[in-house]
Write an enzyme that holds these catalytic residues in place. Structure first.
Site, mmCIF file in Angstrom:
data_model
loop_
_atom_site.group_PDB
_atom_site.id
_atom_site.type_symbol
_atom_site.label_atom_id
_atom_site.label_comp_id
_atom_site.label_asym_id
_atom_site.label_seq_id
_atom_site.Cartn_x
_atom_site.Cartn_y
_atom_site.Cartn_z
ATOM 1 N N ASP A 152 0.821 -1.210 0.000
ATOM 2 C CA ASP A 152 0.000 0.000 0.000
ATOM 3 C C ASP A 152 0.856 1.262 0.000
ATOM 4 O O ASP A 152 2.026 1.241 0.388
ATOM 5 C CB ASP A 152 -0.893 0.032 1.247
ATOM 6 C CG ASP A 152 -2.034 -0.960 1.180
ATOM 7 O OD1 ASP A 152 -2.060 -1.780 0.239
ATOM 8 O OD2 ASP A 152 -2.892 -0.930 2.082
ATOM 9 N N HIS B 24 4.107 -2.504 2.993
ATOM 10 C CA HIS B 24 4.164 -1.143 2.439
ATOM 11 C C HIS B 24 5.505 -0.936 1.747
ATOM 12 O O HIS B 24 6.557 -1.097 2.387
ATOM 13 C CB HIS B 24 3.968 -0.112 3.547
ATOM 14 C CG HIS B 24 2.653 -0.240 4.258
ATOM 15 N ND1 HIS B 24 2.431 -1.200 5.227
ATOM 16 C CD2 HIS B 24 1.492 0.458 4.119
ATOM 17 C CE1 HIS B 24 1.181 -1.090 5.666
ATOM 18 N NE2 HIS B 24 0.591 -0.086 5.012
#
EC number: 3.5.1.104
Length: 437
Positions: A156, A308
């Site tokens: 993300d 991430h």
């Protein structure tokens, strides 16, 4: 007189031998010799019968009906004939009536085989859509893979400075990643256009994480649509017109309106059932903790992992260990689309989303369980309206320290203060953050 009688019997003997079949290779030539006069034979000259017998095969070679009919018997076996009748019937040489009859015979002999295959291929091609039909639902939260033996490691908040190296690692391991990207978050996506195009062209999956990582649960219908379509438009300029059909809601902050809008816009909503919590352990010493979360998640049957690519430690130290763990278990690291059995053609659309008519322009009404306590300092947008406890940010504060000091999880801190961001990049000095509801 005796000589003529002798000659007559000799000629008769030769004629009988010729009719019965040659006993010696020279006999047919003798019968046909011109030095024996015709009047010596009281019946038609034996050479005439021989000539008729010889010319019969010549006639049959020109009549293709005979030769074509014989192969038809062999080729009528159900095993062999399929490719060859099409080739032979297409030849321009087959134009006579006899040949047409033979072709029809051959065709009818293989009707049971060819008609079924022809009708099958016709019905298949007629029913086949231009793009595969997806079986993955729209507007429903999906947390795990459906294809056995697959794991999807997802990222993300990017793209960012480390995304290109992330792709290097995945490519070197023969694995695929799914990137849930923003247009504006840690950086501007247009600054990483080449990275995005590389990911797209090499089979990694690009999916939506909204335009600027907004908390969709705080927006009205028009605001939610804007967050999705603005990112779509930017991505289309990078990936030659392709727009993602997969998305992840920032902060996992759902509301009925969010999910209904995703269903209307035809987005697949992806969550995760493994959280590496790499944002909490973004140090070399913390990598082993994230690996432990990943292993525990796999042991529990998890298959979609959250990480991430905006953290250098994640890319430099964590990802290879996650891929090694996947290999050690005999699993395959694939995209979310692949792990759901969805063909790549369904991961993107080439036309803008169809915005439903009658989209709400009013903001959702908050229904707190109890009225909130007034904050002691300014707050950022989207903060929990039913907050009972506040912390004013001072110099040196980190999200981890604030959560630990107040006995809450980082997940809750981010959920109650969505503008802070899951990487804690927008923790503003002098502002109040909610630490209890």
């Amino acid at each position: 007189m005796l000589m003529r009688l002798y000659t007559f019997f000799a000629a008769a003997l030769l004629a009988c031998c010729a009719a019965a079949g040659p006993l010696h290779p020279e006999l047919p030539q003798l019968v046909g010799k011109s030095w024996i006069p015709d009047w010596w034979f009281p019946f038609p000259r034996p050479s005439t019968r021989a000539a008729t017998t010889t010319t019969t095969p010549a006639t049959s070679t020109t009549g293709l009906a005979t030769t074509t009919t014989k192969p038809t018997t062999t080729s009528s076996k159900p095993v062999t004939p399929t490719p060859q009748p099409a080739t032979s019937t297409a030849q321009p040489a087959i134009s006579s009536t006899a040949n047409a009859t033979a072709t029809a015979t051959a065709s009818s002999a293989s009707t049971s085989t060819t008609s079924s295959s022809t009708s099958a291929s016709t019905s298949t091609s007629a029913a086949a859509p231009s793009t595969p039909t997806t079986v993955v639902p729209f507007g429903q939260v999906i947390r795990s893979c459906t294809v056995k033996g697959t794991v999807a490691i997802t990222f993300d908040d990017g793209p960012y400075d480390y995304t290109n190296k992330l792709l290097d690692i995945f490519d070197a391991n023969g694995a695929k990643a799914t990137l849930f990207v923003n247009a504006q978050n840690f950086g501007s996506i247009t600054d990483y256009s080449s990275v995005m195009l590389r990911a797209f062209n090499t089979g990694h999956q690009i999916a939506s994480h909204t335009y600027d990582h907004a908390d969709l649960s705080t927006l009205n219908g028009a605001g939610i649509i804007s967050e999705m379509t603005k990112l779509d438009d930017v991505l289309a300029t990078i990936t030659n017109g392709y727009r993602p059909t997969y998305m992840r809601v920032p902060y996992f902050a759902y509301s009925p309106l969010v999910l209904q809008t995703m269903a209307d816009l035809k987005y697949h909503v992806i969550e995760a059932d493994i959280d590496t919590k790499d944002y909490e352990h973004d140090t070399p010493d913390g990598v082993s903790v994230s690996v432990g979360f990943f292993r525990d998640g796999l042991n529990a049957g998890g298959s979609i992992a959250l990480a991430h690519d905006v953290h250098q430690t994640t890319v430099d130290l964590l990802i290879q260990q996650l891929l090694d763990e996947v290999k050690r278990r005999g699993l395959k690291a694939v995209t979310v689309g692949e792990c759901l059995g969805d063909p790549r053609a369904n991961w993107y659309r080439t036309t803008p989303v169809q915005v439903p008519t009658g989209t709400s322009t009013t903001s959702p009404t908050a229904t707190p369980t109890s009225p909130g306590t007034p904050p002691p300092a300014p707050t950022q947008p989207g903060v929990a309206s039913n907050c009972q406890k506040w912390h004013t940010v001072v110099s040196g504060d980190t999200c981890y320290d604030i959560a630990a000091a107040n006995g809450i999880s980082l997940d809750n801190l981010y959920k109650w203060n969505p503008a802070v961001g899951t990487s804690c990049a927008s923790l503003w000095l002098g502002y109040a953050v909610c630490v209890g509801v």
